[in-house]
Design an enzyme around this catalytic site. Sequence first.
Site, short mmCIF file in Angstrom:
data_model
loop_
_atom_site.label_atom_id
_atom_site.label_comp_id
_atom_site.label_asym_id
_atom_site.label_seq_id
_atom_site.Cartn_x
_atom_site.Cartn_y
_atom_site.Cartn_z
N CYS A 142 0.83 -1.21 0.00
CA CYS A 142 0.00 0.00 0.00
C CYS A 142 0.86 1.26 0.00
O CYS A 142 1.57 1.52 -0.96
CB CYS A 142 -1.00 -0.04 1.15
SG CYS A 142 -2.40 1.09 0.90
N HIS A 235 -4.38 -4.80 0.00
CA HIS A 235 -4.12 -5.40 1.31
C HIS A 235 -4.58 -6.86 1.33
O HIS A 235 -5.57 -7.20 1.98
CB HIS A 235 -4.85 -4.62 2.40
CG HIS A 235 -4.25 -3.30 2.71
ND1 HIS A 235 -3.12 -3.16 3.48
CD2 HIS A 235 -4.62 -2.04 2.33
CE1 HIS A 235 -2.82 -1.87 3.60
NE2 HIS A 235 -3.71 -1.17 2.91
N GLU A 237 -3.33 -9.03 2.99
CA GLU A 237 -3.16 -9.51 4.37
C GLU A 237 -4.36 -9.20 5.26
O GLU A 237 -4.46 -9.74 6.37
CB GLU A 237 -1.89 -8.91 4.99
CG GLU A 237 -2.01 -7.50 5.52
CD GLU A 237 -1.96 -6.41 4.45
OE1 GLU A 237 -1.96 -5.22 4.81
OE2 GLU A 237 -1.93 -6.76 3.24
#
Length: 302
Positions: A142, A235, A237
């Site tokens: 990001c 993202h 994750e």
Amino acid sequence: MPIKIPQHLPAKEILEKENIFIMDDSRAAQQDIRPLNILILNLMPEKEKTERQLLRLLGNTPLQVNITFLKTATYDSKNTSQYHLEEFYLTFAEVKEKKYDGMIITGAPIELMEFEEVHYWNELKEILDWTERNVTSALHICWGAQAALYHHFGINKYTLPRKCSGVFSHRVLDHTEKLLRGFDDEFFAPHSRNTDISEETLESHPELKLLASSEEAGALIISSRDSRKIMITGHLEYEATTLAEEYMRDKEKGIGIEMPENYFPQDDPEKNPTNRWRSHAHLFFSNWLNYYVYQETPYEWD
């Protein structure tokens, strides 16, 4: 992990053409295995949450992975206890004489600031330069990806008319890329950012490869030509509820924010969102650890 087969097995050539990762007897005999050392520069405010998200994905491998957490020395986190930082984090001065097989630089909720306005920008520039000599492969997430693109390749971000927040469909642009091995032609990934990078600029840059993109959310996965720098603007994750937590937090602060797109069932914030990117998140981090870190890092650093 690779499939070890006899060097002259007829199936070897076919498997290689199909992009199946194989290793013949001669190469396998020369391999030594040791733990991988991964450094994580955690720039997110809620550091413990980010630790959990990343460790869940890095732990999905048969290899032993040693993790070191890094904090900035020029800026103190306001959302994580000093005890936690002192107990589990090091500063750059404490690691800069070491070598690491891989490094992750996270995002940070500061993308509306110019890079030079960020308190720790000079420190981050030093770390980014250091990775080129001391890290086999660096993964930037990001804002961390935007910072790397700006510092290493001179590509600046631009502000979006409204925040890109939600879960979007992406297409794989290069099926031969090992980082995307096993990916579906289309896959989902969350985004949460106020700025973006021009796809046209990325595609025209001689040192970069655009690997995955979305019609709605733009570029997602970018790699340097030597594969030592990986940038992901989204993202993978994130947990299923992370976007919801961000949305509710901003609403409580009175920030005029729109509901994350393609996220809540029937666009109803009272309903629990589902995780549609988990399998590709695990695959992405597994591929990075295997092909870009384990397979490339030297057994002994010189």
